[in-house]
Scaffold this active site. Structure first.
Site, PDB file in Angstrom:
ATOM      1  N   LYS A  15       0.839  -1.213   0.000  1.00 51.98           N
ATOM      2  CA  LYS A  15       0.000   0.000   0.000  1.00 51.98           C
ATOM      3  C   LYS A  15       0.871   1.258   0.000  1.00 51.98           C
ATOM      4  O   LYS A  15       0.627   2.191  -0.752  1.00 51.98           O
ATOM      5  CB  LYS A  15      -0.918   0.031   1.242  1.00 51.98           C
ATOM      6  CG  LYS A  15      -1.869  -1.149   1.351  1.00 51.98           C
ATOM      7  CD  LYS A  15      -2.871  -0.960   2.487  1.00 51.98           C
ATOM      8  CE  LYS A  15      -2.251  -0.948   3.876  1.00 51.98           C
ATOM      9  NZ  LYS A  15      -1.609  -2.208   4.295  1.00 51.98           N
ATOM     10  N   ARG A  88      -9.372   1.022   8.852  1.00 54.52           N
ATOM     11  CA  ARG A  88      -8.933  -0.344   9.167  1.00 54.52           C
ATOM     12  C   ARG A  88     -10.005  -1.097   9.945  1.00 54.52           C
ATOM     13  O   ARG A  88      -9.800  -2.254  10.296  1.00 54.52           O
ATOM     14  CB  ARG A  88      -7.670  -0.296  10.005  1.00 54.52           C
ATOM     15  CG  ARG A  88      -6.373  -0.607   9.233  1.00 54.52           C
ATOM     16  CD  ARG A  88      -5.235  -0.452  10.200  1.00 54.52           C
ATOM     17  NE  ARG A  88      -4.029  -1.134   9.861  1.00 54.52           N
ATOM     18  CZ  ARG A  88      -2.963  -0.549   9.311  1.00 54.52           C
ATOM     19  NH1 ARG A  88      -3.016   0.702   8.949  1.00 54.52           N
ATOM     20  NH2 ARG A  88      -1.867  -1.232   9.127  1.00 54.52           N
ATOM     21  N   ARG A 155      11.507  -1.425  11.534  1.00 56.85           N
ATOM     22  CA  ARG A 155      10.425  -1.070  12.450  1.00 56.85           C
ATOM     23  C   ARG A 155      10.272  -2.166  13.488  1.00 56.85           C
ATOM     24  O   ARG A 155      10.363  -3.346  13.167  1.00 56.85           O
ATOM     25  CB  ARG A 155       9.111  -0.935  11.657  1.00 56.85           C
ATOM     26  CG  ARG A 155       8.975   0.374  10.938  1.00 56.85           C
ATOM     27  CD  ARG A 155       7.803   0.405   9.971  1.00 56.85           C
ATOM     28  NE  ARG A 155       6.555  -0.144  10.482  1.00 56.85           N
ATOM     29  CZ  ARG A 155       5.406  -0.134   9.803  1.00 56.85           C
ATOM     30  NH1 ARG A 155       5.358   0.410   8.592  1.00 56.85           N
ATOM     31  NH2 ARG A 155       4.314  -0.654  10.314  1.00 56.85           N
ATOM     32  N   ARG A 166      -0.032  -8.816  13.612  1.00 52.20           N
ATOM     33  CA  ARG A 166      -0.630  -7.813  12.723  1.00 52.20           C
ATOM     34  C   ARG A 166      -1.494  -8.482  11.657  1.00 52.20           C
ATOM     35  O   ARG A 166      -2.537  -7.953  11.265  1.00 52.20           O
ATOM     36  CB  ARG A 166       0.473  -6.968  12.068  1.00 52.20           C
ATOM     37  CG  ARG A 166       1.106  -5.985  13.051  1.00 52.20           C
ATOM     38  CD  ARG A 166       2.402  -5.426  12.530  1.00 52.20           C
ATOM     39  NE  ARG A 166       2.250  -4.564  11.379  1.00 52.20           N
ATOM     40  CZ  ARG A 166       3.232  -4.261  10.540  1.00 52.20           C
ATOM     41  NH1 ARG A 166       4.446  -4.748  10.733  1.00 52.20           N
ATOM     42  NH2 ARG A 166       3.014  -3.480   9.524  1.00 52.20           N
TER      43      ARG A 166
HETATM   44  P1  AMP Z   1       1.057   0.720   9.043  1.00 51.13           P
HETATM   45  O1  AMP Z   1       2.275   1.549   8.857  1.00 51.13           O
HETATM   46  O2  AMP Z   1      -0.083   1.139   8.183  1.00 51.13           O
HETATM   47  O3  AMP Z   1       1.341  -0.763   8.961  1.00 51.13           O
HETATM   48  O4  AMP Z   1       0.580   0.980  10.562  1.00 51.13           O
HETATM   49  C1  AMP Z   1       1.406   0.686  11.660  1.00 51.13           C
HETATM   50  C2  AMP Z   1       0.583   0.583  12.932  1.00 51.13           C
HETATM   51  O5  AMP Z   1      -0.080   1.824  13.192  1.00 51.13           O
HETATM   52  C3  AMP Z   1      -0.525  -0.447  12.910  1.00 51.13           C
HETATM   53  O6  AMP Z   1      -0.066  -1.752  13.215  1.00 51.13           O
HETATM   54  C4  AMP Z   1      -1.455   0.090  13.995  1.00 51.13           C
HETATM   55  O7  AMP Z   1      -0.935  -0.162  15.291  1.00 51.13           O
HETATM   56  C5  AMP Z   1      -1.373   1.584  13.757  1.00 51.13           C
HETATM   57  N1  AMP Z   1      -2.399   2.051  12.786  1.00 51.13           N
HETATM   58  C6  AMP Z   1      -2.184   2.531  11.532  1.00 51.13           C
HETATM   59  N2  AMP Z   1      -3.350   2.861  10.941  1.00 51.13           N
HETATM   60  C7  AMP Z   1      -4.327   2.564  11.821  1.00 51.13           C
HETATM   61  C8  AMP Z   1      -5.737   2.654  11.797  1.00 51.13           C
HETATM   62  N3  AMP Z   1      -6.406   3.120  10.727  1.00 51.13           N
HETATM   63  N4  AMP Z   1      -6.426   2.238  12.892  1.00 51.13           N
HETATM   64  C9  AMP Z   1      -5.790   1.783  13.995  1.00 51.13           C
HETATM   65  N5  AMP Z   1      -4.453   1.644  14.083  1.00 51.13           N
HETATM   66  C10 AMP Z   1      -3.716   2.044  13.010  1.00 51.13           C
END
Ligand code: AMP
Length: 208
Positions: A15, A88, A155, A166
């Protein structure tokens, strides 16, 4: 061209990479909740302090924190927007629907084994948020971001145990959005495997 695009798909499905290319080539504003949250954690803001424990565990940050943040960012954005990592949950999708119409929900489909290798071998730039893969998309100089020269890092939530959590969280909370947007007639699924450019060619066709 579609003006509001939601990027769906599990963590590691591309994404961020595809969203970044759409923003560079077609001028979209890309709003990534993950990038915003990581920045808040780094700057130790109130939001960052609240979000950190959830993120470290690979869990979702509570809806009320995310919905408020995104409402504000979406209201400020001018022109076409790409939402990467939001919504999400169905609750987040309902809140988004109150604010604007989603023209396209683009779902990147990648199987679990591939996601685990991608995420555990992913390296990220803390400065410009560019992402690399140690094998498929390695930086020109080991450990250094091609785009801005910063030192790359892994990360915490890209370590294998957290990655598995996740993926579970994705299946339970986010996968229902495939039916949600399918029911609204805005869903398009693309196989997210192959070269970044081949996938992008397909993405562009759907967007334009
Ligand atoms: P990502 O970089 O999109 O994989 O997001 C990393 C982390 O941020 C996720 O594992 C969640 O802990 C948090 N996060 C990101 N977007 C959301 C969302 N829309 N709702 C809740 N938690 C989020």
């Amino acid at each position: 061209m579609k003006s509001t695009i939601v990027l769906l798909g599990p963590p590691g499905s591309g994404k961020g990479t595809q969203g970044e290319k759409l923003s560079e080539e077609l001028g979209y504003v890309r709003l990534s909740t993950g990038d915003m949250l990581r920045e808040a954690v780094r700057n130790q803001t109130e939001l960052g302090k609240k979000a950190k424990e959830f993120m470290d565990a690979g869990a979702l940050v509570p809806n009320d924190l995310i919905i408020g943040l995104m409402k504000e960012k979406i209201a400020q954005a001018k022109g076409g927007v790409i939402l990467d990592g939001f919504p999400r949950t169905v609750e987040q999708a309902d809140a988004l629907a109150e604010q604007l119409d989603v023209d396209l929900a683009l779902n990147l489909d990648v199987d679990d084994e591939e996601l685990i290798t991608r995420l555990t071998k992913r390296r990220s730039c803390p400065q410009c948020n560019a992402v690399y893969h140690l094998v498929y998309n390695a930086p020109k100089t080991e450990g250094v971001c091609d785009k801005c020269g910063s030192a790359l890092y892994q990360r915490d939530d890209d370590k294998e145990e957290t990655v598995r959590n996740r993926l579970k969280v994705y299946r339970e909370n986010t996968m229902p959005l495939i039916d949600y947007y399918g029911g609204k007639g805005t869903l398009v699924t693309i196989k997210g495997v192959g070269s970044i450019d081949d996938i992008f060619a397909q993405v562009k066709k759907v967007v334009e």
